[in-house]
Design an enzyme around this catalytic site. Structure first.
Site, PDB file in Angstrom:
ATOM      1  N   CYS A 270       0.655  -1.159   0.156  1.00  0.00           N
ATOM      2  CA  CYS A 270       0.031  -0.015   0.145  1.00  0.00           C
ATOM      3  C   CYS A 270       0.994   1.274  -0.050  1.00  0.00           C
ATOM      4  O   CYS A 270       1.461   1.313  -0.907  1.00  0.00           O
ATOM      5  CB  CYS A 270      -0.864   0.126   1.245  1.00  0.00           C
ATOM      6  SG  CYS A 270      -2.300   1.101   1.101  1.00  0.00           S
TER       7      CYS A 270
ATOM      8  N   HIS B 196      -3.486  -5.610   1.150  1.00  0.00           N
ATOM      9  CA  HIS B 196      -2.929  -5.775   2.033  1.00  0.00           C
ATOM     10  C   HIS B 196      -2.925  -7.215   2.432  1.00  0.00           C
ATOM     11  O   HIS B 196      -3.993  -7.781   3.275  1.00  0.00           O
ATOM     12  CB  HIS B 196      -3.740  -5.170   3.522  1.00  0.00           C
ATOM     13  CG  HIS B 196      -3.356  -3.563   3.252  1.00  0.00           C
ATOM     14  ND1 HIS B 196      -2.271  -3.149   3.964  1.00  0.00           N
ATOM     15  CD2 HIS B 196      -4.130  -2.733   2.884  1.00  0.00           C
ATOM     16  CE1 HIS B 196      -2.575  -1.880   3.878  1.00  0.00           C
ATOM     17  NE2 HIS B 196      -3.441  -1.489   3.147  1.00  0.00           N
TER      18      HIS B 196
ATOM     19  N   GLU C 283      -1.334  -8.856   4.787  1.00  0.00           N
ATOM     20  CA  GLU C 283      -1.163  -9.056   6.001  1.00  0.00           C
ATOM     21  C   GLU C 283      -2.512  -8.987   6.774  1.00  0.00           C
ATOM     22  O   GLU C 283      -2.651  -9.366   8.071  1.00  0.00           O
ATOM     23  CB  GLU C 283      -0.193  -8.060   6.670  1.00  0.00           C
ATOM     24  CG  GLU C 283      -0.600  -6.763   7.115  1.00  0.00           C
ATOM     25  CD  GLU C 283      -0.928  -5.780   5.686  1.00  0.00           C
ATOM     26  OE1 GLU C 283      -0.762  -6.256   4.716  1.00  0.00           O
ATOM     27  OE2 GLU C 283      -1.011  -4.377   6.036  1.00  0.00           O
TER      28      GLU C 283
END
Lengths: 232, 761
Positions: free
Chosen positions: A86, A203, A205
Site C-alpha cells: 500500500c 494488504h 497481512e
C-alpha cells in the site's frame, strides 16, 4: 528468516505486519525507525502501509528521503527482499525501486474492501509457493491506487513478466468491473526486473488469519520465508 | 492586571452569559473581570462544557457496576475486560461544526474523541459513528453527508484506527441540524491508566502538540446556542484537523507515559487551554499557573483572550514529575512535536494566567468546574399530544408485498451502507472480525481468547412520540445487537442530542429520556460510564427529534462464540425468538411504524405519509421480556445451538430476513422459505417494528434444544421456515404472500446510496 518492518512518521500498518510475522508465523521481526541506516541484519524488509508524513505531499514523496531508504536501496541492489504494501508500494515507486506512479482512485474516494487478485507471476520470491493463476481474496484500503505507467514501459513490464498481481473477478477473469481503482491493466502489484522487490496495493497481512475472514495472503509471506534470496 | 474593559450588555450577550451569571462572576472574583477572564468564564460556563442544564438529570443514570473502573467525569469511561486489560470508550457529538463545515467538523469530531481515549493511556483500536441527515432528495443534505463521511474517513484512516460500525438515519428535522456523534474505544493494561489530574505542588505543566492558532475560538459557545441565518458564516469557529499530527501525538504520548514521568494528562478539546488547565487543577484540588508567552503559537500577536480560548486541534497538557522533564522532551523530540514547560502546579487552587510574568487572569479553579452554575430548568409536557389515528388500511396501496419490501430495502434508512463504510478503513490493526453492516462490530483482543462487540443505536422518531419509551427501546436494541453477535453487554456510553433546553418541552423530553435510559440500563445491567450532551440542535426555532444515541460495549469469550447475522447452511431452520407481533398494548399501528423508512414514497400520498410519521406510535416494550429473549439467545449460543442470529427491528421481519440472506461474505446468497402463522395479519407480521425479537438459525436436529432453552426462559418461539434455495419465499397457509429472488432484492438494497450520490450528483 529475520524480518524488518520500517516505521515512518504516519505509518500505521507496521504493527499488523509485526504481529503477523512474530505472533502468527513465529519468525524474528524488528521495527526499523526511519532515521536509522542500520537494517539490523534483517533478511527481508517490509515497507508497511499507512500515511507516511500524512500523505500531505504526493504519497511516499517525503518518505523516500528518509535515511533508512538509502540502506533499503543498497539492500535491494544486493538482492535483498523488499515488500512494499500500500503506502509502502507508493514509497517504493517514489524511491525508484519500482517503476510507475499512482493517481487518485478513479472514483476519487478512499476504498476499503476485499478484492480478488490473480497471481500472474509465480517465479518471484514472494509468490513461488502459489500456482499460476491462483485467485486470492485480500483487502485493499487506499485513496491512491490507480497505477499508471507510460505504454512503452508497460509493454516492458509485461514482456519481462513483472506484473505479479492483477485485480480480477472471483473466477480469475480480468474485467473492468473488478478493477476497484482504475489501475492500468488492472495492475495490483509489480516487481522489479530481478524479482526481489515487490510492491502491491492490497494488504496480504490483513488476510492471513482465518479469524479475520481470509488466509489467502499467507502464501506471500510463506514464499518469502522459504525463498532463497538472490545472491548479489 | 490587564486594563479593565467596560462590561456592556452587548459584550455579555456576545459571550452567551446572562445577567445572573455575570453577577455570580462579580461575587466570585469580588471585582469586575477583565476580557480574558470573561472569555474563560463564558466557555467554561457554556452548556457544552458545564452541562449546566443537564447535570441535575444526569445524576439519575446508573453509573456503577462490577466491571466499571471509571464512570462519568473523566475523559472517558473505563471497564475491566479481564486478563489484566481494560478498555476506555466514549461517544461525543460534533453536530454544530459539522453543519457549518461538514468535512472539518466531522474530522475534528473524530480527532477529539480519539484524544479523549489516548489521553488516558489507551491505544484507540476502534471507532464508530452515529449520523443523522435530512432527506437525501435535497442536494444540500447530500453535500453535508458526503462531506461528513469524507471527514470521518480522512481523519480516521490517516490516524490508523479502524472505523468498524455505526448507524445512519434520515429525517427532515435533521436537515438544518445534522448529527455527527463519534465513538472511540481504546485498550490498555489495567494498571496503566492515566487521569487528567494536576497533582504534586511544583510539578511542571507541559504543553505538547500542535501550535496554538486563532481557529475555533468560541467553538464551545457556538455549540451552546441555536443556529440562525448567519450560522454558516461561523466557519472560522470550526477547527481544522491534522490527523497526521494526531497520530504522532498518540505515539509520543503513549511512549512518554511508559517513562513513568507523567503525573497527569488531558487533551485540549472544547475550550482548549482554559478547560484543560482548570479541569486538571479542579480534579486534584490544586492550582495551575501558566505563562502564555511560553505557549507555542502559530500566529504572531495573539492576545491572552485568543490563546486561552483557541480550540486548535491536536494539543495536550501534561503534568510531569519535577526533574524528569527531559525524559519527556526526548520522546517528543523524536516524534518532532513541540513540548514546552509553560507553568507549574500550585497549592492555592487558583488558575493563574501570566503573560511575560504579568498576571492577566486569576480565577479559582472550582468556580470554573464543580461550582459552575447548575440550572433546574422548567419542564413541561408538550401540549401537542400525538393524535391516534385509527388503523388506515394500507393494503390497497400495496397489493404486492414483494414490491413493498423492495421499496423498504431501497430506502436510505434501511439500504446497505456500503457506500459509506467502503470509504472507512475498517480493517487496519488486523482485529476486525465482524465488519460494518453486522448487528454489532466485533474485534478480537490480541493475546487473549476474547473479542469485544460494540454498537451504536438511536431512534429519534420513537423518542419524538414517547421520549421515555424511545430511550428504553434504544438501550434494548443496542444490547440485542451485541447479544446477536454472541456478546454479553457490559456497559454503555451515551450521546444525548436535543433542542433548546430553555424550552420547557425540550427539558421535558430530556428528563423523560434520562428516566427511560436509567430504567432500561438497570434492567439490562449495563451502567453508563460517560458520554456527552448536545443541546441547541435547533435552527430558526426548528428542533430535532430528541435523539439519544447509545454506544454499548460487550464481551465475547471464548472466540468460538462469535456469531454472524447471516444464513450459513442450507437446511438450517429459521426461528424467531420473542413475541412475533409484539406484546399486547395500545399498539395497533405497528405496520405504519416501518413506513417511516420509506423515504421514497411515491406511492403514498404526501399528506398521508406526513400524518403517519407525525403520529408515529412508539411500540411498547417489556424490559423483562426483552431480557429473557436476550438470555435465550446467549444460552443458545453458549450451547452451540444457535448458528447465526440477527436483531429483528428496523423495517420489521421481512427486512430482517432479507438482510440475513444478503450478508454472506463469501459464496452465493442463500434463500429462505417461510410459513407465517395463519392467525396473523400479513402486513403486521412482515413489517411491524416490534422490539424483543431475534431471528436465529439452528440445525434441524437441534430445534428442540432451542425450544427447551426458550421454554425455561418463558420466551415465545416461532419456527418460521428453512434456509433454502435462492429466493425469499413467504407463504401463509397455501397462498404465496411474497416471492422474490434474493439477487434482485439485494441489488435494490446495495445500489440505493451509490445511485443517490454517484449518479444524481
Amino acid at each position: 528468516m529475520k524480518f524488518g518492518v520500517l516505521v515512518f512518521p504516519g505509518s500505521n500498518c507496521e504493527h499488523d505486519a509485526y504481529h503477523l510475522i512474530g505472533k502468527v508465523l513465529h519468525h524474528p521481526v524488528e521495527f526499523i525507525w526511519h532515521q536509522s541506516r542500520d537494517l539490523k541484519g534483517c533478511e527481508a524488509i517490509i515497507v508497511p502501509g499507512g500515511f507516511s508524513y500524512g500523505d500531505y505531499l504526493r504519497t511516499g514523496a517525503i518518505a523516500r528521503f528518509s535515511p533508512v531508504m538509502e540502506s533499503v536501496k543498497n539492500f535491494a541492489s544486493q538482492g535483498g527482499l523488499v515488500l512494499g504494501i500500500c503506502n509502502g508500494f507508493q514509497i517504493l515507486l517514489e524511491t525508484g525501486l519500482l517503476k510507475g506512479a499512482m493517481l487518485r482512485n478513479r472514483r476519487l474516494k478512499y476504498v476499503c474492501r476485499h478484492v480478488s487478485i490473480r497471481i500472474d507471476n509465480v517465479k518471484t520470491s514472494f509468490t513461488h509457493l502459489a500456482q499460476f493463476g491462483d485467485v486470492l481474496s485480500v483487502p485493499i484500503g487506499h485513496m491512491e491506487g490507480n497505477y499508471i505507467i507510460p505504454s512503452d514501459e508497460l509493454e516492458e513490464l509485461e514482456k519481462r513478466n513483472q506484473i505479479v498481481f492483477r485485480y480480477c473477478a472471483t473466477n480469475g477473469k480480468i474485467t473492468e468491473s473488478s478493477n476497484p481503482n482504475g489501475a492500468l491493466s488492472n495492475i495490483a502489484g509489480i516487481c522489479n526486473f530481478q524479482g526481489n522487490v515487490l510492491g502491491m496495493m492490497p494488504h496480504p497481512e490483513r488476510a492471513s488469519e482465518s479469524l479475520l475472514g481470509s488466509r489467502d495472503g499467507l502464501v506471500i509471506f510463506q514464499s518469502i520465508i522459504e525463498s532463497r534470496p538472490l545472491k548479489p | 492586571m490587564a486594563k479593565e474593559l467596560p462590561i456592556t450588555e452587548t459584550l455579555l450577550s456576545r459571550h452567551n452569559l446572562t445577567k445572573d451569571e455575570y453577577d455570580r462572576i462579580l461575587l466570585i472574583l469580588g471585582r469586575v473581570p477583565n476580557l480574558t477572564e470573561l472569555g474563560i468564564f463564558s466557555v467554561m460556563w457554556s452548556e457544552h462544557c458545564s452541562y449546566k442544564s443537564s447535570r441535575v438529570h444526569l445524576k439519575r443514570l446508573p453509573t456503577e457496576g462490577p466491571f466499571v473502573l471509571q464512570g462519568p467525569g473523566e475523559n472517558a469511561g473505563i471497564i475491566d475486560i479481564g486478563d489484566g486489560y481494560a478498555v476506555a470508550f466514549k461517544i461525543e457529538s460534533h453536530n454544530h461544526p459539522s453543519f457549518v463545515e461538514p468535512y472539518q467538523g466531522a474530522a475534528t469530531g473524530v480527532g477529539g474523541i480519539l484524544r479523549d481515549i489516548f489521553t488516558m493511556g489507551a491505544r484507540p483500536i476502534a471507532a464508530m459513528n452515529s449520523l443523522r441527515f435530512g432527506s437525501l432528495t435535497n442536494p444540500k443534505n447530500r453535500q453535508i453527508m458526503e462531506g461528513v463521511v469524507a471527514g470521518i474517513a480522512g481523519y480516521g484512516n490517516c490516524f490508523g484506527v479502524p472505523t468498524i460500525g455505526g448507524e445512519v438515519n434520515f429525517g427532515d428535522c435533521y436537515s438544518q441540524n445534522p448529527l455527527v456523534n463519534a465513538f472511540a474505544l481504546g485498550i490498555f493494561k489495567k494498571d496503566q491508566i492515566f487521569y487528567g489530574k494536576a497533582s504534586g505542588i511544583g510539578n511542571p505543566v507541559i504543553y505538547v502538540g500542535s501550535k496554538t492558532g486563532r481557529d475555533g475560538i468560541h467553538g464551545a459557545t457556538m455549540a451552546s446556542a441555536e443556529f440562525d441565518e448567519g450560522s454558516e458564516a461561523k466557519r472560522p469557529n470550526v477547527q481544522v484537523g491534522d490527523p497526521f499530527l494526531e497520530k504522532l501525538l498518540l505515539e509520543a504520548c503513549l511512549e512518554a507515559m511508559k517513562t513513568g514521568a507523567v503525573v497527569g494528562i488531558q487533551d485540549m478539546g472544547a475550550a482548549g487551554l482554559t478547560c484543560s488547565t482548570c479541569e486538571m487543577g479542579g480534579r486534584a484540588s490544586t492550582g495551575i499557573e501558566i505563562d502564555l508567552y511560553k505557549v507555542p503559537q502559530r500566529e504572531e500577536g495573539m492576545s491572552s483572550y485568543e490563546i486561552m480560548l483557541s480550540e486548535s486541534q491536536e494539543r495536550m497538557l501534561l503534568v510531569a514529575e519535577k526533574g524528569r522533564e527531559e525524559d519527556i522532551f526526548r520522546i517528543f523530540r523524536k516524534w518532532e512535536i513541540d513540548a514546552v514547560t509553560i507553568g507549574k502546579v500550585t497549592n492555592d487552587g487558583v488558575l493563574r494566567i501570566l503573560d511575560r510574568g504579568e498576571t492577566v487572569a486569576e480565577i479559582p479553579n472550582r468556580a470554573l468546574t464543580d461550582d459552575a452554575p447548575i440550572y433546574k430548568r422548567p419542564i413541561a409536557m408538550p401540549s401537542r399530544i400525538p393524535e391516534r389515528i385509527e388503523s388506515t388500511d394500507i393494503d390497497p396501496l400495496y397489493q404486492d408485498w414483494g414490491e413493498l419490501l423492495e421499496h423498504f430495502l431501497a430506502s436510505p434508512d434501511l439500504a446497505s451502507k456500503e457506500w459509506i463504510y467502503y470509504q472507512y478503513d475498517h480493517m487496519v490493526r488486523t482485529n476486525t472480525i465482524q465488519k460494518p453492516g453486522a448487528d454489532a462490530a466485533v474485534i478480537r483482543i490480541k493475546n487473549t481468547e476474547k473479542a469485544l462487540a460494540m454498537t451504536l443505536d438511536g431512534n429519534g422518531r420513537y423518542c419524538e412520540n414517547s421520549p421515555r419509551r424511545g430511550a428504553q427501546l434504544a438501550v434494548a436494541e443496542s444490547c440485542r445487537n451485541l447479544v446477536c453477535s454472541g456478546a454479553r453487554p457490559m456497559a454503555a456510553t451515551n450521546c444525548l442530542n436535543f433542542g433548546n433546553p430553555e424550552k420547557p418541552e425540550i427539558m421535558w423530553q430530556f428528563s423523560e429520556v434520562i428516566d427511560g435510559l436509567a430504567e432500561a440500563c438497570r434492567a439490562m445491567g449495563t451502567p453508563i460510564t460517560g458520554g456527552n450532551v448536545s443541546f441547541y440542535n435547533e435552527t430558526l426555532g426548528e428542533g430535532i427529534y430528541p435523539t439519544p444515541v447509545i454506544g454499548m460495549v460487550g464481551l465475547i469469550e471464548p472466540l468460538t462464540k462469535i456469531r454472524s447475522s447471516w444464513f450459513v447452511n442450507e437446511g438450517n431452520q429459521l426461528v424467531l425468538l420473542g413475541p412475533i407481533v409484539g406484546i399486547s398494548g395500545d399498539y395497533s399501528n405497528a405496520l405504519r411504524s416501518s413506513l417511516k423508512h420509506l423515504t421514497f414514497r411515491e406511492r403514498i400520498p404526501a399528506d398521508l405519509y406526513t400524518s403517519w410519521v407525525k403520529n408515529l406510535p412508539c411500540p411498547p416494550i417489556d424490559l423483562a421480556i426483552e431480557s429473557r429473549v436476550q438470555k435465550t439467545c446467549l444460552e443458545g449460543i453458549d450451547d452451540g445451538v444457535i448458528i447465526s442470529a440477527h436483531d429483528c427491528s428496523d423495517g420489521g421481519l421481512a427486512v430482517a430476513v432479507a438482510e440475513m440472506a444478503f450478508s454472506t461474505s463469501k459464496g452465493p446468497s442463500l434463500g429462505v422459505s417461510i410459513s407465517l402463522p395463519e392467525s396473523l395479519d400479513v402486513g403486521e407480521c412482515l413489517f411491524g417494528e416490534y422490539p424483543s425479537r431475534i431471528l436465529v438459525t439452528v440445525d434441524r436436529q437441534r430445534v428442540s434444544d432451542l425450544m427447551a432453552i426458550a421454554d425455561f426462559q418463558n420466551v415465545e418461539v416461532t419456527l418460521l421456515g428453512e434456509v433454502f434455495g435462492d429466493k425469499l419465499l413467504i407463504k401463509q397457509g397455501k397462498s404465496v404472500v411474497l416471492e422474490r429472488s434474493i439477487n434482485s432484492l439485494k441489488k435494490a438494497w446495495t445500489n440505493c446510496l451509490e445511485e443517490l450520490f454517484d449518479v444524481s450528483v
